[in-house]
Every structure is written in C-alpha cells, then in structure tokens.
Design an enzyme around this catalytic site. Sequence first.
Site, PDB file in Angstrom:
ATOM      1  N   GLY A  47       0.869  -1.172   0.000  1.00 43.31           N
ATOM      2  CA  GLY A  47       0.000   0.000   0.000  1.00 43.31           C
ATOM      3  C   GLY A  47       0.902   1.216   0.000  1.00 43.31           C
ATOM      4  O   GLY A  47       1.837   1.288  -0.783  1.00 43.31           O
ATOM      5  N   CYS A  79       6.094  -5.283   0.492  1.00 44.45           N
ATOM      6  CA  CYS A  79       6.213  -3.941  -0.089  1.00 44.45           C
ATOM      7  C   CYS A  79       6.139  -2.852   0.998  1.00 44.45           C
ATOM      8  O   CYS A  79       7.088  -2.700   1.756  1.00 44.45           O
ATOM      9  CB  CYS A  79       5.181  -3.767  -1.192  1.00 44.45           C
ATOM     10  SG  CYS A  79       5.702  -2.527  -2.380  1.00 44.45           S
ATOM     11  N   HIS A 170       4.886  -8.299  -4.524  1.00 47.22           N
ATOM     12  CA  HIS A 170       3.523  -8.621  -4.075  1.00 47.22           C
ATOM     13  C   HIS A 170       3.172 -10.077  -4.370  1.00 47.22           C
ATOM     14  O   HIS A 170       2.529 -10.350  -5.392  1.00 47.22           O
ATOM     15  CB  HIS A 170       2.522  -7.719  -4.802  1.00 47.22           C
ATOM     16  CG  HIS A 170       2.542  -6.300  -4.345  1.00 47.22           C
ATOM     17  ND1 HIS A 170       1.665  -5.810  -3.417  1.00 47.22           N
ATOM     18  CD2 HIS A 170       3.352  -5.278  -4.697  1.00 47.22           C
ATOM     19  CE1 HIS A 170       1.928  -4.530  -3.207  1.00 47.22           C
ATOM     20  NE2 HIS A 170       2.946  -4.181  -3.974  1.00 47.22           N
ATOM     21  N   GLU A 172       0.891 -11.766  -3.226  1.00 46.98           N
ATOM     22  CA  GLU A 172      -0.572 -11.965  -3.200  1.00 46.98           C
ATOM     23  C   GLU A 172      -1.218 -11.655  -4.549  1.00 46.98           C
ATOM     24  O   GLU A 172      -2.400 -11.912  -4.735  1.00 46.98           O
ATOM     25  CB  GLU A 172      -1.197 -11.129  -2.075  1.00 46.98           C
ATOM     26  CG  GLU A 172      -1.362  -9.637  -2.341  1.00 46.98           C
ATOM     27  CD  GLU A 172      -0.064  -8.826  -2.278  1.00 46.98           C
ATOM     28  OE1 GLU A 172       1.025  -9.415  -2.131  1.00 46.98           O
ATOM     29  OE2 GLU A 172      -0.155  -7.590  -2.410  1.00 46.98           O
TER      30      GLU A 172
HETATM   31  N1  GLN Z   1       6.111   2.880  -2.494  1.00 50.95           N
HETATM   32  C1  GLN Z   1       5.304   2.434  -1.397  1.00 50.95           C
HETATM   33  C2  GLN Z   1       5.875   2.888  -0.064  1.00 50.95           C
HETATM   34  O1  GLN Z   1       6.959   3.324   0.016  1.00 50.95           O
HETATM   35  C3  GLN Z   1       5.149   0.939  -1.406  1.00 50.95           C
HETATM   36  C4  GLN Z   1       4.420   0.504  -2.639  1.00 50.95           C
HETATM   37  C5  GLN Z   1       3.659  -0.779  -2.476  1.00 50.95           C
HETATM   38  O2  GLN Z   1       3.384  -1.222  -1.353  1.00 50.95           O
HETATM   39  N2  GLN Z   1       3.241  -1.329  -3.573  1.00 50.95           N
HETATM   40  O3  GLN Z   1       5.218   2.766   0.923  1.00 50.95           O
END
Ligand code: GLN
Length: 188
Positions: A47, A79, A170, A172
């Site tokens: 996220g 992520c 990811h 998922e």
């Molecule tokens: N760029 C986001 C961050 O630094 C992470 C991106 C993602 O979770 N897909 O929080």
Amino acid sequence: MKKIGVLALQGAVDEHIQMIESAGALAFKVKHSSDLGGLDGLVLPGGESTTMRKIMKRYDLMEPVKAFAKEGKAIFGTCAGLVLLSKEIEGGEESLGLLDATAIRNGFGRQKESFEAELTVEVFDDSPFEAVFIRAPYLIEPSDEVSVLATVENRIVAAKQANILVTAFHPELTNDNRLMKYFLEKMV
Ligand code: GLN
C-alpha cells in the site's frame, strides 16, 4: 488451523486473505489492537507506508504490533509492509524496527514503477518465483541476523530474520502461494 491476521487499514488486503486461505490457514482482518489476540501470525500488506503508519498511529497499533513480534509471533510484510518492518527507512521516517536492515522506498526509480521479474528464491530449490513489483522498495545494510532470500539487480527484495519475513514484491497478486506456505509452515 493457524490463524493469520492481515492489517486491514489500507492496501492489498483481500488478496492476502485469499492467499492465506489458499495456503490452508484462517484469515482475519486486523483493525484494532484487540484483533491481534489469539492470532498466530500477521501480514502487513502493500500500500503506502506513510499512510499506513499514520493510520497505525491513530489506531495505536505501532506498539501492539511490536509486542506481537516480541512474543515470537511471525510477521510477513510485503512492499509497504517491508518498509514499515525495517529497522531504518532511508530519510528517517519512523518504523517498527523489527528487521535489521534499511529500506529504500521506491528504490527502483521512475522508469520501473512496476515490473515483473523471475526470481530465484533461496528457500525454493524448484522453479523460479514470478514476482510483481509496484513502486517497490529494496533493502540495504542487512545485519548478520538477516538471511537474504532473493535479489534483483543485486538489490535485496526478499529477506528473513527469525520470525520476520519481508518481500519488496507482491506475492498476493499472483497464484503462486509458495511464499505464504513457507511463512505458514516454517515461521508461524
Ligand atoms: N512505495 C510504497 C511505499 O513506500 C510501497 C508501494 C507498495 O506497497 N506497492 O510505501
């Protein structure tokens, strides 16, 4: 059956729930610290880590999640989850500090906002792992306690330390549930 929570404040929650269920465990959404009671493990989804941190602080979840890990319960961060679990975030933002490495947010740069890569993952000796990266971070300066599980262009994109598992991609978002199975079977 093992009970796994998914932090459900923001980000890719439903996909993780499906993946947990496909890997043979029960999944629960976690919004409040009281939801952590009785869980065997926790997923911090992808996220936006800044937003997720802000909401975690508003809901008083930072300390309870740290305490959950200190009890020895397993946490899988993907992520933005990797960013939040790292000991340091480049730029000095606050983190949970549970994995001994520094996260570089959006580390693959603008040309590579999202991409897929076939990874060799240390713990799977069979076929490569198709990984989806979306504005992905990577890790630098892992301590000796950290096992590096996969790299892309020499950047660390999957790692593990005791009860903490992180991926910059990811898992998922594909049908390959081997990493979730690994988490459930070896770490939870
Ligand atoms: N760029 C986001 C961050 O630094 C992470 C991106 C993602 O979770 N897909 O929080």
